[in-house]
Write an enzyme that holds these catalytic residues in place. Sequence first.
Site, mmCIF file in Angstrom:
data_model
loop_
_atom_site.group_PDB
_atom_site.id
_atom_site.type_symbol
_atom_site.label_atom_id
_atom_site.label_comp_id
_atom_site.label_asym_id
_atom_site.label_seq_id
_atom_site.Cartn_x
_atom_site.Cartn_y
_atom_site.Cartn_z
ATOM 1 N N GLY A 12 0.833 -1.201 0.000
ATOM 2 C CA GLY A 12 0.000 0.000 0.000
ATOM 3 C C GLY A 12 0.863 1.243 0.000
ATOM 4 O O GLY A 12 0.791 2.066 0.927
ATOM 5 N N THR A 13 1.684 1.405 -1.032
ATOM 6 C CA THR A 13 2.652 2.514 -1.053
ATOM 7 C C THR A 13 1.977 3.877 -0.959
ATOM 8 O O THR A 13 2.546 4.806 -0.382
ATOM 9 C CB THR A 13 3.513 2.456 -2.336
ATOM 10 O OG1 THR A 13 2.645 2.316 -3.463
ATOM 11 C CG2 THR A 13 4.463 1.284 -2.319
ATOM 12 N N ARG A 14 0.749 3.995 -1.486
ATOM 13 C CA ARG A 14 0.074 5.297 -1.464
ATOM 14 C C ARG A 14 -0.427 5.675 -0.067
ATOM 15 O O ARG A 14 -0.879 6.798 0.153
ATOM 16 C CB ARG A 14 -1.085 5.310 -2.473
ATOM 17 C CG ARG A 14 -0.595 5.470 -3.909
ATOM 18 C CD ARG A 14 -1.748 5.670 -4.866
ATOM 19 N NE ARG A 14 -2.296 4.407 -5.310
ATOM 20 C CZ ARG A 14 -3.485 4.265 -5.882
ATOM 21 N NH1 ARG A 14 -4.261 5.316 -6.071
ATOM 22 N NH2 ARG A 14 -3.919 3.079 -6.269
ATOM 23 N N MET A 15 -0.366 4.741 0.877
ATOM 24 C CA MET A 15 -0.719 5.065 2.269
ATOM 25 C C MET A 15 0.402 5.874 2.942
ATOM 26 O O MET A 15 0.177 6.510 3.972
ATOM 27 C CB MET A 15 -0.952 3.780 3.078
ATOM 28 C CG MET A 15 -2.225 3.043 2.726
ATOM 29 S SD MET A 15 -3.673 3.937 3.304
ATOM 30 C CE MET A 15 -4.948 2.714 3.033
#
Length: 280
Positions: A12-15
């Site tokens: 979940g890199t966009r977290m």
Amino acid sequence: MKSAIIMAAGKGTRMHSELPKVMHPVCQKPMLGHILDNLKKIQVDKIVTVVGFGHEQVEAAMRGQCEFVLQSPQLGTGHAVMQAAPVLSQAEGKTLVVNGDCPCIQSATYQGMLDALDQCGMVVLTAVLDDPKQYGRIIRNAEGMIEKIVEFKDCTEEQRKITEINTGIYCFDNQALFKHLEEIRNDNAQQEYYITDLVEIFNRHGLGVKAKIVEDSFEASGVNDKKELAQATRWMQKRINEHWMEEGVTLINPDSTYIGPDVVLGKDVTLYPNVYLEGN
């Protein structure tokens, strides 16, 4: 037998967080916790969660609620499901394949998919959107069954006008799933194994593929960043508050009343604005 595979390996890199994606809370409970709760409501016998990034954290938090298998390296959705073979490949019955970042899907939706499987080999949960954006489009045949799923980048202009999209949640005859998983190839740009390839594989073998349209399209929304996390929390909070008002609880201002998913309230309870109830 009813089984479920939860795909929960992503970071979940966009977290922008060190917390594994599926552990981010919606209404005070990790996303994965909501999914496990809803699967248990429909008496799923065996749940296998496919973990990857931060798997120690996920396993520690959810210990005893499901079985875990590790996906490393991560080579696509089809590859994630393959990791569950040692646990599930011999089982009879039906298997749900769900995304660990879709906490809002209700138990009735999962049950509807299981029920729809009786006349086919695979069910795809679909949604009809006013703006289908860049989601994969559902291509149906003359009988209304799914012929294929076409990714947006591969769509013709005509196919891009289709408003029914793939949510990435599926139900299978378990034996057929593990038999035909072996036919998925990774000869694509990403060199990954995609579960969507099973649609054409099942059709080739005469195993029908059916669509089950989700009634509230927001249910199937994936949570990819903190903004979407807040949207999912608002959606779920509204459902929780409406449930308790239907049960006889008075909320002076529902928009500023926060009730956790495990809180229990009696009739004729009145909650004032800015009340925050959590836990059991």
